[in-house]
Scaffold this motif. Structure first.
Motif, PDB file in Angstrom:
ATOM      1  N   VAL A  60      14.518 -34.189  59.826  1.00 17.49           N
ATOM      2  CA  VAL A  60      14.118 -33.522  61.070  1.00 17.49           C
ATOM      3  C   VAL A  60      14.486 -32.049  60.984  1.00 17.49           C
ATOM      4  O   VAL A  60      15.589 -31.693  60.541  1.00 17.49           O
ATOM      5  CB  VAL A  60      14.814 -34.170  62.285  1.00 17.49           C
ATOM      6  CG1 VAL A  60      14.540 -33.375  63.566  1.00 17.49           C
ATOM      7  CG2 VAL A  60      14.357 -35.619  62.454  1.00 17.49           C
ATOM      8  N   ILE A  61      13.572 -31.192  61.406  1.00 17.57           N
ATOM      9  CA  ILE A  61      13.844 -29.753  61.499  1.00 17.57           C
ATOM     10  C   ILE A  61      13.413 -29.270  62.882  1.00 17.57           C
ATOM     11  O   ILE A  61      12.687 -29.960  63.605  1.00 17.57           O
ATOM     12  CB  ILE A  61      13.102 -28.950  60.410  1.00 17.57           C
ATOM     13  CG1 ILE A  61      11.571 -29.074  60.598  1.00 17.57           C
ATOM     14  CG2 ILE A  61      13.519 -29.397  59.016  1.00 17.57           C
ATOM     15  CD1 ILE A  61      10.773 -28.106  59.726  1.00 17.57           C
ATOM     16  N   GLY A  62      13.868 -28.072  63.234  1.00 14.81           N
ATOM     17  CA  GLY A  62      13.403 -27.442  64.463  1.00 14.81           C
ATOM     18  C   GLY A  62      12.237 -26.521  64.170  1.00 14.81           C
ATOM     19  O   GLY A  62      12.249 -25.792  63.172  1.00 14.81           O
ATOM     20  N   VAL A  63      11.214 -26.568  65.022  1.00 15.61           N
ATOM     21  CA  VAL A  63      10.067 -25.660  64.875  1.00 15.61           C
ATOM     22  C   VAL A  63       9.876 -24.918  66.194  1.00 15.61           C
ATOM     23  O   VAL A  63      10.277 -25.387  67.259  1.00 15.61           O
ATOM     24  CB  VAL A  63       8.770 -26.426  64.491  1.00 15.61           C
ATOM     25  CG1 VAL A  63       8.915 -27.064  63.112  1.00 15.61           C
ATOM     26  CG2 VAL A  63       8.419 -27.490  65.529  1.00 15.61           C
ATOM     27  N   ASP A  64       9.282 -23.732  66.102  1.00 16.76           N
ATOM     28  CA  ASP A  64       9.127 -22.886  67.288  1.00 16.76           C
ATOM     29  C   ASP A  64       8.206 -23.537  68.311  1.00 16.76           C
ATOM     30  O   ASP A  64       7.211 -24.191  67.966  1.00 16.76           O
ATOM     31  CB  ASP A  64       8.562 -21.516  66.883  1.00 16.76           C
ATOM     32  CG  ASP A  64       9.557 -20.713  66.065  1.00 16.76           C
ATOM     33  OD1 ASP A  64      10.770 -21.011  66.146  1.00 16.76           O
ATOM     34  OD2 ASP A  64       9.126 -19.800  65.332  1.00 16.76           O
ATOM     35  N   ASP A  65       8.564 -23.333  69.585  1.00 20.49           N
ATOM     36  CA  ASP A  65       7.750 -23.858  70.680  1.00 20.49           C
ATOM     37  C   ASP A  65       7.759 -22.822  71.801  1.00 20.49           C
ATOM     38  O   ASP A  65       8.821 -22.328  72.208  1.00 20.49           O
ATOM     39  CB  ASP A  65       8.320 -25.192  71.186  1.00 20.49           C
ATOM     40  CG  ASP A  65       7.480 -25.788  72.294  1.00 20.49           C
ATOM     41  OD1 ASP A  65       6.446 -26.416  71.997  1.00 20.49           O
ATOM     42  OD2 ASP A  65       7.866 -25.621  73.481  1.00 20.49           O
ATOM     43  N   GLU A  66       6.565 -22.490  72.304  1.00 19.95           N
ATOM     44  CA  GLU A  66       6.443 -21.416  73.293  1.00 19.95           C
ATOM     45  C   GLU A  66       7.232 -21.719  74.555  1.00 19.95           C
ATOM     46  O   GLU A  66       7.909 -20.847  75.114  1.00 19.95           O
ATOM     47  CB  GLU A  66       4.952 -21.217  73.621  1.00 19.95           C
ATOM     48  CG  GLU A  66       4.676 -19.920  74.356  1.00 19.95           C
ATOM     49  CD  GLU A  66       3.174 -19.659  74.506  1.00 19.95           C
ATOM     50  OE1 GLU A  66       2.800 -19.113  75.543  1.00 19.95           O
ATOM     51  OE2 GLU A  66       2.414 -20.015  73.581  1.00 19.95           O
TER      52      GLU A  66
END
Length: 482
Positions: free
Chosen positions: A415-421
């Motif tokens: 699991v990784i973090g990805v950008d979210d508006e």
């Protein structure tokens, strides 16, 4: 408890194995079988070969080769000649290997020609020697005195992010730490130790080779991991000891004929992301009597290990308590700090990075995030750099991965973090499905997860992969996941 050293240097300990264990089997590598007496003789001859090559006390030599009997003879022969060992990651390409070998100032490079399609060419004047040649047997028996405070090895960090740094350790540190490791990992004289952990890494070289010489265990090197080959070796050679990364145990759980694994007694694993479900299944479905979990890093060796008699819950949810003479504490921001005799002597030729890693009070800043319970047991919750923030809440990939692995169709997950508006960041899960469950959809898994963890932890995206990108020590290279 006051520690009293039995030996002052690694060569002193290794050479004494001839007297301590004599005709007992020391190494099995394909058709080659050597007793401790025979192995020590070959190590002395290799020391002579290095001395004749011009290796003096404190000179460095690199070994860029897979696990083999020759690797063992070369490494301990070099140390016996007074040299300093620089193991090089076999997954490195030429340019990466040239970088660490060049920075190490190695006076010689030992390679296995053609392994993984790599053939290294050294700087002018630096000999490149094939470990499979007759070089190691060409010298006369020799040993050169060294001190316990002398640097014994420089191991470059695996570098899942950033340029690898050379970690310097001395003889005395290694001997003390891995003598204790033998006790806590339940390594016994006469154990048959299958070595899938690469020797260029602390887990393979120190918890593998040094520990086996201390205890008198038979060493069985595995050059390239192949689960079918490993299972056949376990059965044919009656393997009792099998440490490795979590991915190794995932592979064993998938073996259909588990009677081939019947001799396995002890295992040791360690990573920032050992899922509870994996430990439970290993202990319930495989013949291991003990499975130790531990936490270590190149800069401090093994810092914590579970203890014999720890409950299932302790083993499954923590990485044990600090080793003797080692302190562990949690900083205000949650970072795990380690202090004690086992902390590195520093990074090679990099005082700025050393000062950044080890503060004035001697605490090593590990970059890992953790908690300590009332009994001093450490739990790793992730990497500082891996943590992502979802709408103001801290999300730890290791914890989320542990939940997702409880799904019956999930074989592996990262699991990784990805950008979210809207939320700043959200989770994305990369999933390897079990062979029998290829019809599971992303919506299925996300819906299942919603019933088991807080909303901010639930991955918003799921991407299915045939495999995850792993480095040579079995860790997922998250910088290759997008």
């Amino acid at each position: 408890m006051t520690y009293r050293a039995r030996w002052n240097t690694i060569p002193e300990m290794v050479l004494s194995a001839a007297d301590r264990f004599g005709d007992a089997e020391a190494v099995v590598d394909g058709p080659l079988r050597l007793s401790f007496a025979e192995l020590v003789h070959r190590i002395r001859c290799a020391a002579g070969a290095f001395a004749e090559l011009g290796i003096e006390r404190g000179d460095r030599a690199a070994i860029w080769a897979p696990n083999s009997a020759e690797w063992i003879i070369a490494a301990f022969g070099l140390l016996t000649a007074g040299g300093v060992l620089v193991p090089v990651n076999t997954r490195f390409k030429n340019e990466e290997a040239a970088d660490v070998i060049g920075r190490s100032g190695a006076k010689a490079v030992l390679v296995q020609k053609g392994f993984l399609g790599q053939d290294y060419t050294a700087p002018a004047g630096v000999p490149v020697i094939d470990v499979k040649s007759d070089f190691l047997s060409s010298g006369s028996a020799f040993e050169r005195p060294v001190e316990g405070s002398d640097i014994s090895d420089i191991i470059f960090t695996s570098g899942t992010t950033g340029r690898p740094k050379g970690v310097m350790m001395n003889h005395r540190q290694n001997l003390r730490l891995y003598e204790e490791w033998c006790d806590l990992a339940d390594l016994r004289q006469g154990d048959r130790y299958l070595m899938v952990n690469p020797y260029f890494h602390t887990f393979g070289y120190k918890a593998g080779l040094i520990a086996s010489f201390i205890r008198g265990a038979t060493m069985l090197p595995v050059a390239v991991f192949d689960v079918d080959r490993v299972v056949d070796l376990i059965a044919a050679e009656r393997i009792t000891m099998l440490p490795g990364p979590p991915t190794l145990y995932h592979s064993l759980l998938a073996v259909e004929d588990k009677t081939k694994l019947a001799t396995l007694r002890a295992g040791v694993t360690g990573a920032a992301d050992i899922p509870v479900e994996l430990v439970r299944r290993v202990l319930e479905e495989l013949p291991f009597q003990t499975l130790a979990t531990g936490y270590g890093l190149t800069e401090a060796g093994t810092a914590t290990l579970s203890r014999p008699g720890d409950s299932f819950t302790d083993i499954a949810t923590t990485v044990g308590t600090a080793c003797d003479g080692v302190e562990v504490r949690i900083a205000d921001d949650g970072e795990v700090l380690v202090r004690g005799y086992s902390v590195m002597q520093g990074y090679l030729d990099d005082p700025a990075a050393t000062a950044e890693a080890v503060d004035r009070d001697g605490w090593l800043h590990t970059g890992d995030l953790g908690t300590l319970d009332d009994a001093g047991r450490l739990r790793i919750v992730g990497r500082k750099k891996d943590m992502f923030i979802v709408g103001g809440f801290n999300a730890y990939p290791a914890e989320i991965e542990g939940f997702l692995l409880e799904h019956p169709a999930v074989a592996q997950v990262a699991v990784i973090g990805v950008d979210d508006e809207r939320m700043g960041q959200v989770g994305k899960a990369f999933v390897v499905r079990k062979a029998a469950n290829t019809d599971m959809t992303a919506e299925d898994l996300i819906g299942w997860a919603r019933g088991r963890m807080a909303g901010y932890k639930v991955p918003r995206y799921v991407e299915f992969r045939d495999e995850l990108p792993l480095n040579a020590t079995g860790k997922v290279m998250k910088d290759r996941l997008h």
